[in-house]
Design an enzyme around this catalytic site. Structure first.
Site: not given
Ligand code: HRO
Length: 309
Positions: A45, A69, A73, A125, A128, A191-192, A270
């Site tokens: 994570k 989501n 973090l 990263n 986020c 990333n998402s 996912t």
């Molecule tokens: O923890 C999150 O809310 C999160 C992070 Cl750090 C990220 O890089 N990507 C994501 O979809 N959620």
């Protein structure tokens, strides 16, 4: 079973399918379980300076086609992961430490301490999407360059960058020029897809609590966005910068599509959360059968081989 091992930035991965940062990789138990599973690596994570509970629940929801989501973090704090790395290194697969932070200073402090524990790779990263009031650093090329240049100075293991999706070739080109000025060893894309909104028409509500229901999208629905970003950066770096593809991998065919676009390996988020650790063996079986059927002897043999019309 076909050998699905790959090498990225000089590091050998026993399989080209691993977890995405965030998916089943927060606690010691989860990380050890990844070590014992068929995952090709253990990705942690994203870690921050202090331990964090994360955003209020509900903060993750799957729906037909994907997930949303806004975890915020949640993690044990970098010192706990620093302590865990020696144990995680005993599994016969690479450890990728995902580093985050709320300031440039945070990233440098964490990267420096984590580098000293010798994870096999570090993934920075920059993407986020879920911290209220904090834009994704990866959407600011100048801030990203400043941060990465400072982090690079304290990282001696292979260093990669986890980027958000971009939606215009001008942004791909601008980021690629920036990354060319920083010595990054690999990219993790994507990333998402940040700040989507899922609505439940039955209850007339949002489905997650933080940020009024806005959150990062993952799963099948983002696959074309992920493939486009993998392909765009593969072309801009002429195949010379390794890419770990993330986004919409649910089947062996999805892994194959990422490889064709230029990915060296893939991560699953996912589908790992929804299916559990058994997903790794299923994807290996499906990918192995597909590669054999198509006459490719290895994942590396099809990398980047996407044909244009
Ligand atoms: O923890 C999150 O809310 C999160 C992070 Cl750090 C990220 O890089 N990507 C994501 O979809 N959620």
């Amino acid at each position: 079973m076909m050998d699905l091992s790959v090498t990225i930035a000089g590091v050998r991965f026993p399989s080209c399918v691993m977890n995405a940062a965030g998916a089943l990789c927060v606690t010691r138990e989860e990380l050890v379980a990844l070590g014992r599973s068929r995952a090709g690596a253990i990705v942690t994570k994203s870690m921050t300076l202090e331990p964090r509970q994360g955003n209020p629940e509900p903060r993750y929801k799957s729906f037909p086609g994907g997930s949303i989501n806004s975890m915020g973090l949640p993690n044990l704090g970098y010192q706990a992961y620093a302590q865990l790395i020696p144990e995680l290194r005993t599994f016969q697969k690479p450890v990728i430490a995902s580093v985050a932070g709320f300031s440039e200073e945070d990233f440098v402090t964490i990267a420096s301490a984590i580098n000293a524990c010798r994870p096999d790779l570090i993934e920075v990263n920059l993407s986020c999407p879920n911290i209220p009031g904090k834009p994704q650093i990866g959407y600011d090329a100048e801030a990203s360059e400043r941060l990465l240049k400072r982090v690079r100075k304290v990282v001696s293991v292979p260093m990669g960058v986890k980027l958000p999706p971009y939606f215009d070739p001008a942004h791909h080109e601008h980021m690629a020029r920036m990354l060319g000025r920083v010595e990054v060893d690999f990219l993790s894309l994507i990333n998402s897809v940040g700040n989507g909104l899922v609505v439940d028409s039955e209850t007339e509500t949002v489905v997650i609590k933080p940020k009024g229901g806005f959150g990062g999208l993952g799963g099948t629905l983002i696959k074309p966005v992920a493939l486009a970003n993998v392909r765009a950066f593969w072309k801009l770096f002429e195949g010379r910068l390794p890419i770990i593809g993330t986004g919409g991998v649910v089947s062996g065919a999805d892994v194959f599509e990422h490889l064709l676009c230029g990915a060296s390996a893939v991560q699953v988020g996912t589908v790992l959360v929804e299916e559990g650790l058994g997903v790794f063996e299923r994807l290996e079986t499906e990918l192995g059968a597909l590669l054999r059927q198509k006459g490719y002897p290895s994942p590396e043999a099809c990398r980047g081989k996407l044909k244009e019309l």
